[in-house]
Design a protein around this motif. Structure first.
Motif, PDB file in Angstrom:
ATOM      1  N   ALA A 160       4.207  11.867  -0.731  1.00  0.00           N
ATOM      2  CA  ALA A 160       5.861  12.137  -0.308  1.00  0.00           C
ATOM      3  C   ALA A 160       6.981  12.007  -1.705  1.00  0.00           C
ATOM      4  O   ALA A 160       7.466  11.032  -2.415  1.00  0.00           O
ATOM      5  CB  ALA A 160       5.987  11.210   0.866  1.00  0.00           C
ATOM      6  N   GLY A 161       7.707  13.046  -1.173  1.00  0.00           N
ATOM      7  CA  GLY A 161       8.940  13.810  -2.116  1.00  0.00           C
ATOM      8  C   GLY A 161      10.425  14.361  -1.760  1.00  0.00           C
ATOM      9  O   GLY A 161       9.616  14.451  -0.609  1.00  0.00           O
ATOM     10  N   PHE A 162      11.397  14.177  -2.186  1.00  0.00           N
ATOM     11  CA  PHE A 162      12.411  14.351  -1.746  1.00  0.00           C
ATOM     12  C   PHE A 162      12.958  15.612  -3.171  1.00  0.00           C
ATOM     13  O   PHE A 162      13.180  15.117  -3.731  1.00  0.00           O
ATOM     14  CB  PHE A 162      13.259  13.922  -1.456  1.00  0.00           C
ATOM     15  N   SER A 163      13.024  17.387  -2.013  1.00  0.00           N
ATOM     16  CA  SER A 163      13.232  17.655  -3.940  1.00  0.00           C
ATOM     17  C   SER A 163      13.681  19.257  -2.996  1.00  0.00           C
ATOM     18  O   SER A 163      13.375  19.456  -2.002  1.00  0.00           O
ATOM     19  CB  SER A 163      12.145  17.602  -5.071  1.00  0.00           C
ATOM     20  N   ILE A 182      -4.663   2.281 -10.274  1.00  0.00           N
ATOM     21  CA  ILE A 182      -4.816   3.256 -11.021  1.00  0.00           C
ATOM     22  C   ILE A 182      -3.923   4.589 -11.310  1.00  0.00           C
ATOM     23  O   ILE A 182      -3.443   5.397 -12.500  1.00  0.00           O
ATOM     24  CB  ILE A 182      -6.236   3.414 -11.343  1.00  0.00           C
ATOM     25  N   ILE A 183      -3.813   5.073 -10.221  1.00  0.00           N
ATOM     26  CA  ILE A 183      -3.654   6.319 -10.244  1.00  0.00           C
ATOM     27  C   ILE A 183      -2.034   5.870  -9.418  1.00  0.00           C
ATOM     28  O   ILE A 183      -1.540   6.920 -10.241  1.00  0.00           O
ATOM     29  CB  ILE A 183      -4.021   6.786  -8.045  1.00  0.00           C
ATOM     30  N   THR A 184      -1.305   4.872  -8.884  1.00  0.00           N
ATOM     31  CA  THR A 184      -0.552   4.200  -8.964  1.00  0.00           C
ATOM     32  C   THR A 184       0.299   4.925 -10.936  1.00  0.00           C
ATOM     33  O   THR A 184       1.386   4.695 -10.995  1.00  0.00           O
ATOM     34  CB  THR A 184      -0.166   3.529  -8.371  1.00  0.00           C
ATOM     35  N   LYS A 185      -0.591   3.852 -11.390  1.00  0.00           N
ATOM     36  CA  LYS A 185       0.225   4.179 -13.060  1.00  0.00           C
ATOM     37  C   LYS A 185       0.115   5.829 -13.663  1.00  0.00           C
ATOM     38  O   LYS A 185       1.167   5.466 -14.614  1.00  0.00           O
ATOM     39  CB  LYS A 185      -0.549   3.044 -13.875  1.00  0.00           C
ATOM     40  N   ILE A 190       3.783   7.135  -2.377  1.00  0.00           N
ATOM     41  CA  ILE A 190       2.710   7.391  -2.516  1.00  0.00           C
ATOM     42  C   ILE A 190       1.797   6.254  -1.635  1.00  0.00           C
ATOM     43  O   ILE A 190       2.235   4.938  -1.600  1.00  0.00           O
ATOM     44  CB  ILE A 190       1.692   7.581  -3.503  1.00  0.00           C
ATOM     45  N   THR A 191       1.069   6.813  -0.739  1.00  0.00           N
ATOM     46  CA  THR A 191      -0.175   5.897   0.035  1.00  0.00           C
ATOM     47  C   THR A 191      -1.779   6.966   0.157  1.00  0.00           C
ATOM     48  O   THR A 191      -1.073   7.507  -0.603  1.00  0.00           O
ATOM     49  CB  THR A 191       0.990   5.489   1.158  1.00  0.00           C
ATOM     50  N   PHE A 192      -2.183   5.185   0.724  1.00  0.00           N
ATOM     51  CA  PHE A 192      -3.478   6.103   0.298  1.00  0.00           C
ATOM     52  C   PHE A 192      -3.978   5.630   1.703  1.00  0.00           C
ATOM     53  O   PHE A 192      -3.793   4.119   2.526  1.00  0.00           O
ATOM     54  CB  PHE A 192      -4.067   5.663  -1.430  1.00  0.00           C
ATOM     55  N   SER A 193      -5.456   5.427   1.689  1.00  0.00           N
ATOM     56  CA  SER A 193      -6.607   4.802   1.942  1.00  0.00           C
ATOM     57  C   SER A 193      -8.170   5.286   1.077  1.00  0.00           C
ATOM     58  O   SER A 193      -7.985   5.986   0.772  1.00  0.00           O
ATOM     59  CB  SER A 193      -6.594   6.481   3.665  1.00  0.00           C
ATOM     60  N   GLY A 194      -8.670   3.583   1.206  1.00  0.00           N
ATOM     61  CA  GLY A 194     -10.012   3.893   0.247  1.00  0.00           C
ATOM     62  C   GLY A 194     -10.160   2.256  -0.581  1.00  0.00           C
ATOM     63  O   GLY A 194      -9.390   1.705  -0.020  1.00  0.00           O
ATOM     64  N   LEU A 195     -10.321   2.712  -1.848  1.00  0.00           N
ATOM     65  CA  LEU A 195     -10.639   1.499  -2.855  1.00  0.00           C
ATOM     66  C   LEU A 195      -9.132   1.641  -3.000  1.00  0.00           C
ATOM     67  O   LEU A 195      -8.240   1.989  -4.072  1.00  0.00           O
ATOM     68  CB  LEU A 195     -11.083   1.868  -4.047  1.00  0.00           C
ATOM     69  N   PHE A 196      -8.454   0.121  -3.538  1.00  0.00           N
ATOM     70  CA  PHE A 196      -7.375  -0.555  -3.918  1.00  0.00           C
ATOM     71  C   PHE A 196      -7.326  -0.573  -5.110  1.00  0.00           C
ATOM     72  O   PHE A 196      -6.120   0.065  -5.833  1.00  0.00           O
ATOM     73  CB  PHE A 196      -6.981  -1.708  -3.260  1.00  0.00           C
ATOM     74  N   LYS A 251       0.557  -1.224   0.343  1.00  0.00           N
ATOM     75  CA  LYS A 251       0.160  -0.334   0.094  1.00  0.00           C
ATOM     76  C   LYS A 251       0.396   1.523   0.387  1.00  0.00           C
ATOM     77  O   LYS A 251       0.189   2.267   0.277  1.00  0.00           O
ATOM     78  CB  LYS A 251      -1.171   0.083   1.157  1.00  0.00           C
ATOM     79  N   VAL A 252       2.428   0.982   0.516  1.00  0.00           N
ATOM     80  CA  VAL A 252       2.868   2.071  -0.191  1.00  0.00           C
ATOM     81  C   VAL A 252       3.826   2.198  -1.898  1.00  0.00           C
ATOM     82  O   VAL A 252       4.262   0.311  -1.661  1.00  0.00           O
ATOM     83  CB  VAL A 252       3.759   2.743   1.041  1.00  0.00           C
ATOM     84  N   LYS A 253       4.016   2.735  -2.487  1.00  0.00           N
ATOM     85  CA  LYS A 253       4.199   2.750  -3.202  1.00  0.00           C
ATOM     86  C   LYS A 253       5.588   3.536  -4.137  1.00  0.00           C
ATOM     87  O   LYS A 253       5.389   4.734  -3.788  1.00  0.00           O
ATOM     88  CB  LYS A 253       2.978   2.597  -4.711  1.00  0.00           C
ATOM     89  N   GLU A 254       7.066   3.368  -3.956  1.00  0.00           N
ATOM     90  CA  GLU A 254       7.416   3.714  -5.036  1.00  0.00           C
ATOM     91  C   GLU A 254       7.463   4.075  -6.430  1.00  0.00           C
ATOM     92  O   GLU A 254       7.099   3.124  -7.280  1.00  0.00           O
ATOM     93  CB  GLU A 254       8.733   3.929  -4.711  1.00  0.00           C
TER      94      GLU A 254
END
Length: 236
Positions: A143-146, A91-94, A80-86, A70-73
């Motif tokens: 989340a990001g580092f910049s 789709i959001i990750t893509k 990124i992570t989420f709460s809701g529909l897996f 549930k935590v994706k690079e």
């Protein structure tokens, strides 16, 4: 409210891009409600980067926790992570990864985190004005580092977005938000952030929650790494 008023209001409940007489777009409200009922997730900005943590519900006794991520690079220094529909999260990750890839083909530097956030939140908002579709039923923590610092952004189903130092989403988010506001410190390192994330996830959690039902990762300037179960168990 009379029954005729209720019928008049319900006419707008299934029309995605139409306001009802009370100024509400009910499908967007329903999508945000779906996100608030999902498994909790938290994000915490530290001196080293950003900590992302979430619970994952394993419905069967012999389910393997490692099979659910549930935590994706999504980029060299983004997670990124989420709460809701897996399924919506997949789709959001893509969509995130496609946006990053398209940017890298044109430019010779990484896509800034805030630009990625704006691009995807715009796509999410467009679904609230289109017929034949529905909003994504989730909330997101990006989340990001910049710019030599960790950055954390929250997005909801309507495409609204905000930057945070610490944020909670999902079930009992208000209690977890209050907890983070009390415990968060500006000079926290990654280890402190992981400890605080686990404590926040434990708040109002069901009995018997184990380390394999949590997922914690840290996004730093050289990438994202995951926290092992033994370390998570130490902070529970």
């Amino acid at each position: 409210m009379y029954s005729s008023d209720i019928d008049e209001t319900n006419r707008y409940c299934y029309n995605l891009c139409t306001f009802n007489p009370f100024g509400e777009v009910k499908q967007v409200d329903y999508a945000n409600t779906c996100a608030m009922k999902g498994e909790p997730a938290v994000g915490i900005v530290t001196l080293d980067g950003v900590v992302l943590g979430t619970q994952k519900r394993l419905k069967l006794k012999y389910a393997i926790g490692e099979s659910v991520e549930k935590v994706k690079e999504i980029g060299p220094t983004m997670g990124i992570t989420f709460s809701g529909l897996f399924p919506d999260f997949r789709i959001i990750t893509k969509l995130y990864r496609k946006t990053i890839a398209e940017f890298s083909l044109v430019h010779d530097h990484p896509l800034p985190v805030h630009c990625l956030m704006r691009s995807v939140s715009t796509s999410m908002q467009e679904l609230t004005q289109s017929t034949g579709v529905r909003p994504f039923g989730l909330s997101l923590l990006l989340a990001g580092f910049s710019d030599n610092r960790g950055q954390l952004y929250f997005m909801d189903a309507a495409g609204s977005n905000s930057a945070y130092k610490a944020c909670a989403i999902g079930r009992h988010m208000h209690e977890r938000t209050i907890f983070l506001e009390k415990k968060y410190r500006k000079r926290m390192d990654a280890e402190d952030g992981v400890s605080l994330a686990v404590q926040a996830l434990m708040l109002r959690s069901p009995r018997g929650l184990s380390a394999d039902q949590m997922e914690v990762a840290v996004v730093e300037d050289y990438g994202m790494y995951r926290i092992d179960e033994e370390t998570i168990a130490k902070y529970m």
